[in-house]
Design a protein around this motif. Sequence first.
Motif, PDB file in Angstrom:
ATOM      1  N   GLU A  20     -33.973   9.930 -32.001  1.00  0.00           N
ATOM      2  CA  GLU A  20     -34.055   8.383 -32.238  1.00  0.00           C
ATOM      3  C   GLU A  20     -35.131   7.888 -31.247  1.00  0.00           C
ATOM      4  O   GLU A  20     -36.294   7.617 -31.725  1.00  0.00           O
ATOM      5  CB  GLU A  20     -33.047   7.649 -32.084  1.00  0.00           C
ATOM      6  CG  GLU A  20     -33.216   6.256 -32.908  1.00  0.00           C
ATOM      7  CD  GLU A  20     -31.998   5.293 -32.763  1.00  0.00           C
ATOM      8  OE1 GLU A  20     -31.067   5.840 -33.602  1.00  0.00           O
ATOM      9  OE2 GLU A  20     -32.201   4.131 -32.724  1.00  0.00           O
ATOM     10  N   ALA A  23     -38.574   9.744 -31.827  1.00  0.00           N
ATOM     11  CA  ALA A  23     -39.484   8.980 -32.959  1.00  0.00           C
ATOM     12  C   ALA A  23     -40.054   7.627 -32.522  1.00  0.00           C
ATOM     13  O   ALA A  23     -41.001   7.427 -32.846  1.00  0.00           O
ATOM     14  CB  ALA A  23     -38.469   8.745 -34.337  1.00  0.00           C
ATOM     15  N   GLN A  27     -43.762   6.320 -32.329  1.00  0.00           N
ATOM     16  CA  GLN A  27     -44.201   5.194 -32.891  1.00  0.00           C
ATOM     17  C   GLN A  27     -44.995   4.275 -31.824  1.00  0.00           C
ATOM     18  O   GLN A  27     -46.056   3.694 -32.078  1.00  0.00           O
ATOM     19  CB  GLN A  27     -43.025   4.501 -33.389  1.00  0.00           C
ATOM     20  CG  GLN A  27     -43.469   3.400 -34.387  1.00  0.00           C
ATOM     21  CD  GLN A  27     -42.346   2.569 -35.105  1.00  0.00           C
ATOM     22  OE1 GLN A  27     -41.189   2.574 -34.673  1.00  0.00           O
ATOM     23  NE2 GLN A  27     -42.511   1.949 -36.060  1.00  0.00           N
ATOM     24  N   GLU A  34     -45.149  11.466 -40.376  1.00  0.00           N
ATOM     25  CA  GLU A  34     -43.697  11.258 -40.570  1.00  0.00           C
ATOM     26  C   GLU A  34     -42.862  12.255 -39.879  1.00  0.00           C
ATOM     27  O   GLU A  34     -43.327  13.332 -39.518  1.00  0.00           O
ATOM     28  CB  GLU A  34     -43.434  11.475 -42.213  1.00  0.00           C
ATOM     29  CG  GLU A  34     -44.089  10.519 -43.040  1.00  0.00           C
ATOM     30  CD  GLU A  34     -44.404  11.077 -44.659  1.00  0.00           C
ATOM     31  OE1 GLU A  34     -43.470  11.990 -44.828  1.00  0.00           O
ATOM     32  OE2 GLU A  34     -45.182  10.545 -45.301  1.00  0.00           O
ATOM     33  N   PHE A  35     -41.641  11.857 -39.589  1.00  0.00           N
ATOM     34  CA  PHE A  35     -40.682  12.529 -39.094  1.00  0.00           C
ATOM     35  C   PHE A  35     -39.440  13.002 -39.986  1.00  0.00           C
ATOM     36  O   PHE A  35     -39.047  12.067 -40.470  1.00  0.00           O
ATOM     37  CB  PHE A  35     -39.877  12.092 -37.835  1.00  0.00           C
ATOM     38  CG  PHE A  35     -40.686  11.980 -36.486  1.00  0.00           C
ATOM     39  CD1 PHE A  35     -41.944  11.190 -36.305  1.00  0.00           C
ATOM     40  CD2 PHE A  35     -40.494  12.813 -35.363  1.00  0.00           C
ATOM     41  CE1 PHE A  35     -42.930  11.130 -35.421  1.00  0.00           C
ATOM     42  CE2 PHE A  35     -41.388  12.818 -34.306  1.00  0.00           C
ATOM     43  CZ  PHE A  35     -42.656  12.148 -34.342  1.00  0.00           C
ATOM     44  N   GLY A  45     -36.267   5.674 -37.531  1.00  0.00           N
ATOM     45  CA  GLY A  45     -37.624   6.173 -37.476  1.00  0.00           C
ATOM     46  C   GLY A  45     -37.786   7.642 -38.047  1.00  0.00           C
ATOM     47  O   GLY A  45     -38.919   8.226 -38.119  1.00  0.00           O
ATOM     48  N   CYS A  46     -36.881   8.198 -38.797  1.00  0.00           N
ATOM     49  CA  CYS A  46     -36.865   9.630 -39.355  1.00  0.00           C
ATOM     50  C   CYS A  46     -36.303   9.502 -40.542  1.00  0.00           C
ATOM     51  O   CYS A  46     -35.319   8.902 -41.173  1.00  0.00           O
ATOM     52  CB  CYS A  46     -36.141  10.477 -38.352  1.00  0.00           C
ATOM     53  SG  CYS A  46     -36.456  10.750 -36.690  1.00  0.00           S
TER      54      CYS A  46
END
Lengths: 266, 336
Positions: A20, A23, A27, A34-35, A45-46
């Motif tokens: 987390e 990611a 950002q 993309e993750f 975020g993924c």
Amino acid sequence: MEAKYCYWSVATGPYAAWMERCAASAQAAGVSKEFHVLADQEIAGCECYDAMDVDLRDGMARFVYLKAAISKLHFDHYVWVDADTVFTRNPDRLLGTLGRGPIHVPLGERVDHLPEDASLRGLSPVRYHELMRKAGVYNQIHASRSAFWIVKRAAVDVVCELAKHHYAITKTCGEAPHGDAALGYAMQMLCGDPQAHLASRRPDLWWSDESGEFAAPDPLADGWDPRMPSAPRTQAAPPALVHMPVRRRREMSGSAVAVEAVPALG
Amino acid sequence: MKRKLAVFGAPSSVGGAATKIRDLIRLLRFDFDIGVYVAGNGFSKNQDVVRSVEYEGVALRHRSQFDKHPADVALAVCELDFFSSGIAAEITKGGTRLVWSNDMMWEFKGEAEAVREGLVSRVIFVSDVQRTAFLDMYMGIEQRLIPNYVAPGSFPLVERKSSTFAIGRLSRPDPVKYPKDFPVFYESLGLEDVCYRVQAWSEELRKKYAWHRFGPEWNLLPANKIPAAEFLSQLDLFVYPLGNGFVESWGRSTVEAMLTGCVPLVPRGHNFEQMMLHGESGFICGSFAEFKVVTQELFGNRALRLQIGRQAAHHARTVLCNEEEHRMMWLEALTF
């Protein structure tokens, strides 16, 4: 047409929190890719997929995930990042590291230049060298990890086949195989020119902080001190991706999770 | 009166074993009455085969006719079914001595049994590398080491004049002969405005390298698309990385390339140390880095390239393919 790529990883248990943060750092650094993550819980975020109950200990599971899951995603390339990685900025010319090849794994020192008592996932440099030669590597053999690597979608099958081949040879020779060596083998069989893939050729891109210097409480606020002993010396700014295994181990040993109980991914 | 020699195998201008047989017939035609025995029925209509035996005292026959034309000595070269078909046993039961040349790094079906049964009187190896591979099987059998002979006249020296620099290779389209990273290997040599030429390419090779995007600089030709001499004379450098784990028993295409004045760059090991003097008649490279350094040096230095090419051609003509030396070696090997 510009090649499309995504980042991917595997992050279960305590690694989810690191993923987390990874990611989030991306950002914050302006990364819009993309993750995609194999996980056992949702990670902000993924895009997450069920990692299921796969044994992660020997580091070979990533090839199963790559072939069976990740390669179904419609990207031209897949970029693996270990969960304990932070982005300091959006990487420039990321796919340029591939050169003409279908895979990039940052290569470290030549194995025959390592001290005799060095350990490469439990293997001495001499033994590591022997196994790579036996499996067919013709060039000078380099040590490598698997915290950051890129593979072309069209080459997923051949990479996985080569990794399995190295795994089988290592096992047949009575040693404990590991995905790091298997990945390094696939890389050195497919790369054409190993020199072009040395980690030191792209100090701006990726660095593994093996001594924990880049490990203040907030990695993004740490700043960058190029005088740090193991830092790339050629630039004033930190690499775009910083892998922080020491910091991760420190934090995990301070938590309820014993370091030894955590599957080694990087 | 000349002795009678039976040669088993089809001669032609295409393929390693076939061209070896063609050149041997030419080399030995004044020393023996030669019967050339082939397995299939279509050979008598194949003009390439027929032309290869158009000499006085040389006859082309089907294998089944051997018993009507007994020979003093039989020479079989790289015939896949030679032992499994039973012809080896047929030949030797009448007292003909059998000289066998496998030419490959692996045994043929029935070969080991035939050796144990005493059918092979003498075995020819093309290199020490090959002999080592068969050490156990041929223990106690008479052996001769005779490198292959390529007729220099078939591969004339050609001075390179093409404006586009070309590197390439000639070999069977067998995937094991190509390294896993073959196209990346060539493209990573760092040459600008270069043409990569490969013969022979195949569907199997296309599948092997399906992960690679071959651009317009690649010229991938199917087997026999261009005669070997012509193809090789269009290359500046013969760059020959080999499959991981594959061992070349001799290296015919390398010698053919040298004869045409093409500079060979080959990997360390195999039989290449016997073929060239590193830095004088070719280059033996121990790693990709060495291939790259040499390639770039030759790319940028035309005079050096031409000089090494001429030296390679001279070495191949005078040392590797010396007609009289080869004739004497064969006469000795075929005499009991």
